[in-house]
Design an enzyme around this catalytic site. Sequence first.
Site, PDB file in Angstrom:
ATOM      1  N   PHE A 145      39.392  -2.065 -24.656  1.00  0.00           N
ATOM      2  CA  PHE A 145      38.864  -2.133 -23.295  1.00  0.00           C
ATOM      3  C   PHE A 145      37.857  -3.269 -23.231  1.00  0.00           C
ATOM      4  CE2 PHE A 145      35.808  -1.252 -19.967  1.00  0.00           C
ATOM      5  CZ  PHE A 145      36.641  -1.005 -18.888  1.00  0.00           C
ATOM      6  N   ASP A 230      33.682  -8.369 -29.134  1.00  0.00           N
ATOM      7  CA  ASP A 230      33.207  -7.784 -27.877  1.00  0.00           C
ATOM      8  C   ASP A 230      32.228  -6.666 -28.234  1.00  0.00           C
ATOM      9  OD1 ASP A 230      32.754  -6.351 -25.566  1.00  0.00           O
ATOM     10  OD2 ASP A 230      34.838  -6.411 -24.880  1.00  0.00           O
ATOM     11  N   LYS A 259      25.809  -4.932 -20.739  1.00  0.00           N
ATOM     12  CA  LYS A 259      25.249  -3.585 -20.607  1.00  0.00           C
ATOM     13  C   LYS A 259      23.781  -3.514 -20.995  1.00  0.00           C
ATOM     14  CE  LYS A 259      29.654  -1.091 -20.853  1.00  0.00           C
ATOM     15  NZ  LYS A 259      29.710  -0.786 -19.433  1.00  0.00           N
TER      16      LYS A 259
END
Length: 407
Positions: A145, A230, A259
């Site tokens: 994801f 990532d 984030k």
Amino acid sequence: MTALESPTTMHEALVHEHSAHNYHPLPVVVADAEGAWVTDVEGRRLLDCLAGYSALNFGHRHPALVAAAHHQLDRVTLTSRAFGNDQLGPFCAELAALLGKQMVLPMNTGAEAVESGIKVARKWGYEVKGVPADRARIVVMADGFHGRTTTIVGFSTDPDARAGFGPFTPGFDVVPYGNAHALAAAMTPETVAVLVEPVQGEAGVVVPAPEFLPAVRRICDAHGALMIADEVQSGLGRTGHLLATRGAGTDADVYLLGKALGGGILPLSAVVADADVLGVLRPGQHGSTFGGNPLACAVGRAVIDLLADGRLLARAGALGSHLREGLDELVGRGVVAVRTAGLWAGVDVDPRLGDGRAVSEAMARRGVLVKDTHGSTVRLSPPLVVGSDELDLAVDALRGALSELDA
């Protein structure tokens, strides 16, 4: 006021009528928050064990981060990159130093960081590696994801993320996560990069075998390709390490952050690499109006300060072990399997008891917020400021939820 007219129900009705239906949230409407706790519109306090999918690593309204935001709000919030601002240079220098790299490309969201990493890798492939124009390929992992943009969902293996959004961008080769042999077989002279999550969060906190990430590094080196990690969810302390990749004993060429970098206050992401990679970008070739804005950079600098001395990282590691011990006690008692990486856990519930949504709702009724993913899996990612007693409370809530569903 009837039950149908409760504050929660009224807020949910407004969202249902006026907001696109791209989420299915739990029946909780948060009105206030501090640290690891939130208070809903009906005055209930709940322990937040999701922490904004790791965006709130430092908890809600961390005083140092709020102070940095307030101070910057009184000065300047946005200039665009048409002009400089006095926070951008220090932010980039401090983040580069923290990660041991040379350059930073600031963006806003995690998906933007991934998209930017893809663009940089392709351009590097053409200008540095010498791949023929428009032939660059990037190897990605099944069940990964990386965001919701059309390019990213085009190489997703999740039907919900992908279906209905084509046609998709070419140039990606998908291999099974954790399978170094499949990765090696997929590499070609036109492969410019391998994009990998050191821990697959959305898939249910899937942790690869210890030898996988070092193998990715070796394969990239052998084929002259960039290793892109990532770390949007896994980075900045979540796993008990600054970077989960480094925790696995290796180093990537390019790191994608997001984030937690914005402290849970506003979006901030970054591509971090050495100059021989990020140096391929030139004026006019990539940009963002809000990327590197002074407000985000000021908060990001405060985040870097919180991480610099390593105490939060050590705390996450120790508390992660405590959480794992509590969750392991539930295996065979409604829990099928547990996977953890620091303060991050994927819990596979016996599907005979119910799916992850049912477990999450039952835990919310017991005052603990978690989130389901992929059927019967529940994710926990409490803020790094949580206490051991609060983790015990979360495990007790899970135990109670399982008992309720087994009744």
